[in-house]
Design an enzyme around this catalytic site. Structure first.
Site, mmCIF file in Angstrom:
data_model
loop_
_atom_site.group_PDB
_atom_site.id
_atom_site.type_symbol
_atom_site.label_atom_id
_atom_site.label_comp_id
_atom_site.label_asym_id
_atom_site.label_seq_id
_atom_site.Cartn_x
_atom_site.Cartn_y
_atom_site.Cartn_z
ATOM 1 N N ASN A 1 -0.535 1.420 6.186
ATOM 2 C CA ASN A 1 -0.397 0.018 5.442
ATOM 3 C C ASN A 1 0.653 -1.221 6.463
ATOM 4 O OD1 ASN A 1 1.792 -1.278 3.551
ATOM 5 N ND2 ASN A 1 3.466 0.250 3.488
ATOM 6 N N GLY A 2 0.445 -2.149 6.361
ATOM 7 C CA GLY A 2 1.327 -3.378 7.217
ATOM 8 C C GLY A 2 -0.039 -4.111 6.672
ATOM 9 N N ARG B 1 4.193 0.985 -6.777
ATOM 10 C CA ARG B 1 3.925 -0.398 -5.151
ATOM 11 C C ARG B 1 2.998 -0.913 -5.159
ATOM 12 N NH1 ARG B 1 7.233 1.644 -0.534
ATOM 13 N NH2 ARG B 1 5.272 0.633 0.758
ATOM 14 N N GLU C 1 18.067 -14.964 -17.509
ATOM 15 C CA GLU C 1 17.026 -13.966 -17.816
ATOM 16 C C GLU C 1 17.715 -13.162 -18.014
ATOM 17 O OE1 GLU C 1 13.303 -14.553 -16.139
ATOM 18 O OE2 GLU C 1 13.896 -14.896 -14.272
ATOM 19 N N CYS D 1 0.508 -0.926 0.205
ATOM 20 C CA CYS D 1 0.069 0.024 0.086
ATOM 21 C C CYS D 1 0.753 1.351 -0.200
ATOM 22 C CB CYS D 1 -0.782 -0.048 1.724
ATOM 23 S SG CYS D 1 -1.894 -1.479 1.173
HETATM 24 C C1 AGP Z 1 11.314 -15.924 -13.088
HETATM 25 O O1 AGP Z 1 12.165 -14.432 -13.196
HETATM 26 C C2 AGP Z 1 10.692 -15.202 -14.574
HETATM 27 N N1 AGP Z 1 9.669 -14.032 -14.704
HETATM 28 C C3 AGP Z 1 9.165 -16.085 -15.192
HETATM 29 O O2 AGP Z 1 9.354 -17.350 -14.949
HETATM 30 C C4 AGP Z 1 8.231 -16.404 -14.368
HETATM 31 O O3 AGP Z 1 8.673 -17.035 -13.326
HETATM 32 C C5 AGP Z 1 6.919 -17.377 -15.014
HETATM 33 O O4 AGP Z 1 6.547 -16.669 -16.028
HETATM 34 C C6 AGP Z 1 6.304 -17.327 -14.254
HETATM 35 O O5 AGP Z 1 5.690 -16.625 -13.431
HETATM 36 P P1 AGP Z 1 3.899 -16.608 -12.392
HETATM 37 O O6 AGP Z 1 5.006 -17.115 -11.302
HETATM 38 O O7 AGP Z 1 3.044 -14.768 -12.319
HETATM 39 O O8 AGP Z 1 3.026 -17.408 -13.719
#
Ligand code: AGP
Length: 622
Positions: free
Chosen positions: A112-113, A27, A502, A2
């Site tokens: 918030n909390g 946020r 990634e 929040c």
């Molecule tokens: C993880 O760093 C990636 N962004 C990706 O693998 C992600 O975990 C995956 O797309 C699943 O997303 P979700 O947890 O929102 O389902």
């Protein structure tokens, strides 16, 4: 999380509050509201769901809310779904409806909390004649302040300190009292809150961006302190109600840096929010030393009836499932299958009666995971969603839901949501073990205590990140990086490898350490980096042997292990240590150096850490 803003001064408050809330949009939120007092006993409360623009339109950009003292809030739903009724501000009066409109309540507030003991406090207040219109813990705490304010007639500061002694949990509170029309009172424990001052004006905010346009002079109110905020001046009090003095800090950040609270990237900020994310998630289900899953529908009776668990997810969430598999099977002696959501739907695997399918998803909108959930339901399985976004599609369609309380995660590469999911699954495993008679009450208590140490142990790891920053700069030009481990260490290797590839775009693979010799070891060349995760004492020697097999073929070795295993330095070129803890939960610690390794490597390569190429935060296509 929040967002809170407050203003009292000699200008119209509402436009300033809206501007502040807009700068806190990062946020994350699902509803918003304002309360403004025009010098008199009445306060005008306006709320809106959805985007902040709805609230701005409703108040004609704030012009429809005259008054020079007010508070504002953007809500990231925790207790109670996203709705007008649950949106803040909340009022102490026994009003009907959503607690909005022109109100004469003694106390109006935003929060918030998480108030952990809000249920028992609500019961107490109901017995004293209070009426509730929302499902929120915030309405409870506002009414509790009102209760003490009226009962003891002691003034706002003492009413607030009495409330602070009574509540358990985390809070940043901003409260207005009818009898003090130009002042705002604030209190804080664990949730962020700052107070800014300028000539004839004072500001409150959850974070610097909301007030940077108006002032750079801020006070960082400490835990368990109360602030009395008047136009241009602030007084602070401790829990005893004694006045204390705080230093005034000059903010030097620019606006962009401020959104990240001074961190260079959202990812680094979120890595540092992991102690709070894990703590808040665990606190949402651990009550008085007991793991309480009733809200998830997983009663002990249901748990005892289970024949098998299928965990279905994508990416990092799937890695959580891979780790949870080892923990649940070892503690609860329950068979667990972990499936990629995108593959689960193509299997014709028989689904035994009393199978529980757990879908893990940060966004709750991942198409593959949603499709798998629907297949599981079609096949008659009981379904539980473990998600971070309240009210998301997967949360709504599953039979039951266990929310992680990591708050909104902005960086595409997940960190705090992953850690919160891991903690939630560990707690689930412990409860399942007790319910199925696999552990004693004493072991149960010990495991819960161990879980409670994880947030602080993560914090300690984060205090020693410079070595990883240095090492990352050395490996920034690597071509291939392998992460290996056995058991839970293999599951963590999967996440370490994904974090690396990634966001740094360096090719990386994770391997069960015992599997390398079945082909992949042919890829090891001079200088190839092999990162070995070595937290499982019973598997330590074997994995070290696998690492030495790589070293003998020219590999450069990094080892991640627990404090005390210093002999690892006889084998590896670079060692990283994490605090000791129960080995079922050490994955929550070992993953942190690997997150930092990926992060700093990406930074060394000058890449867009928060928004890596080709990726989206939520993959809503199949
Ligand atoms: C993880 O760093 C990636 N962004 C990706 O693998 C992600 O975990 C995956 O797309 C699943 O997303 P979700 O947890 O929102 O389902």
């Amino acid at each position: 999380m929040c967002g809170i803003v407050g203003y009292t001064g000699n200008e119209q408050a509402a436009p300033i509050l809206l501007d502040g809330l807009k700068r806190l949009e990062y946020r994350g939120y699902d509803s918003a509201g304002l309360a403004v007092r025009d010098g008199g006993a009445l306060a005008e409360v306006v709320k809106a769901t959805g985007k902040l623009q709805h609230l701005a339109d409703k108040t004609d950009q704030g012009r429809a809310l005259p008054g020079m003292c007010g508070i504002g809030h953007t809500r990231w739903a925790t207790h109670g779904g996203p709705s007008m009724v649950n949106a803040h501000p909340h009022v102490s009066g026994n009003c009907s409806g959503s607690g909005s409109g022109t109100v004469e309540s003694d106390v109006v507030g935003v929060h918030n909390g998480i108030i952990e003991n809000f249920s028992e406090l609500k019961e107490k207040l109901l017995r004293h004649g209070y009426v509730f219109y929302s499902d929120t813990d915030t309405e409870v705490v506002v009414k509790l302040v009102d209760y003490y304010y009226k009962k003891y007639k002691i003034g706002p500061v003492d009413a607030i300190t009495r409330t602070m002694v009574r509540v358990r949990g985390s809070y940043a509170l901003a409260l207005m009292f009818k009898d003090y029309p130009n002042e705002i009172f604030a209190a804080r424990k664990d949730s962020p809150l700052i107070i800014g001052t300028a000539e004839n004006a004072s500001f409150l905010a959850s974070d610097v961006p909301a007030i940077l346009k108006y002032t750079r002079s801020v006070y960082y109110i400490d835990n368990l302190q109360v602030a009395r905020v008047s136009p241009g001046s602030v007084k602070f009090y401790d829990l005893n109600g004694d006045e204390v003095t705080l230093p005034l800090t000059e903010i030097t950040w620019d606006a962009a840096a401020a959104e990240k609270s001074g961190y260079e990237h959202f990812m680094l900020k979120e890595i540092h929010e992991q102690p709070a994310a894990v703590r808040d998630t665990l606190n949402s289900i651990i009550k008085d030393g007991d793991i309480v899953l009733t809200e998830t529908g997983l009663t002990d009776e249901v748990i005892r009836s289970l024949s098998q668990i299928d965990i279905v997810a994508c990416g990092s969430a799937w890695h959580v499932g891979m780790a949870a598999q080892y923990v649940i099977e070892d503690l609860a002696k329950l068979p667990v299958r972990v499936e990629l959501a995108s593959e689960f739907r193509y299997r014709s695997a028989p689904m035994p009666e009393n199978t529980l399918v757990i879908v893990i998803s940060q966004s709750g909108e991942t198409a593959d995971s949603l499709a798998a959930l629907r297949v599981a339901k079609e096949r008659g399985a009981l379904t539980l969603a473990v998600v971070n976004v309240i009210g998301s599609t997967i949360a709504r369609e599953a039979d039951h839901v266990l929310y992680t309380l990591a708050g909104p995660e902005i960086a595409v590469a997940t960190t705090k949501a992953y850690s919160a999911q891991l903690a939630a699954m560990d707690a689930l495993a412990v409860r399942m073990a007790l319910a199925r008679g696999q552990i004693s009450r004493e072991e149960y208590g010990h495991l819960i205590e161990e879980l409670g140490t994880i947030p602080d142990k993560i914090r300690r790891i984060l205090e020693d990140k410079e070595r990883l920053q240095w090492f990352s700069s050395k490996i920034a030009n690597a071509h291939d990086i392998f992460f290996i481990g056995r058991g839970l260490d293999y599951a963590i290797s999967l996440e370490g490898s994904l974090k690396m590839k990634e966001i740094s775009y360096i090719h990386s693979e994770a391997y069960a350490a015992g599997e390398l010799k079945h082909g992949t070891i042919s890829l090891i060349e001079r200088g190839t980096l092999v990162v070995g995760v070595l937290t499982q004492s019973g598997l330590y020697e074997k994995t070290v042997s696998n690492m030495m097999e790589c070293k003998s073929r020219g590999a450069y070795l990094m080892g991640v292990t627990t404090n005390g295993n210093f002999d690892v330095e006889d084998s590896v070129n670079f060692a990283v240590y994490v605090p000791r803890t129960d080995e079922h939960f050490v994955s929550s610690l070992a993953v942190v150096p690997l997150q930092l390794l990926g992060y700093y490597t990406s930074v060394s390569r000058g890449l867009d850490v928060d928004k890596p190429r080709n990726l989206a935060k939520s993959v809503t296509v199949e």
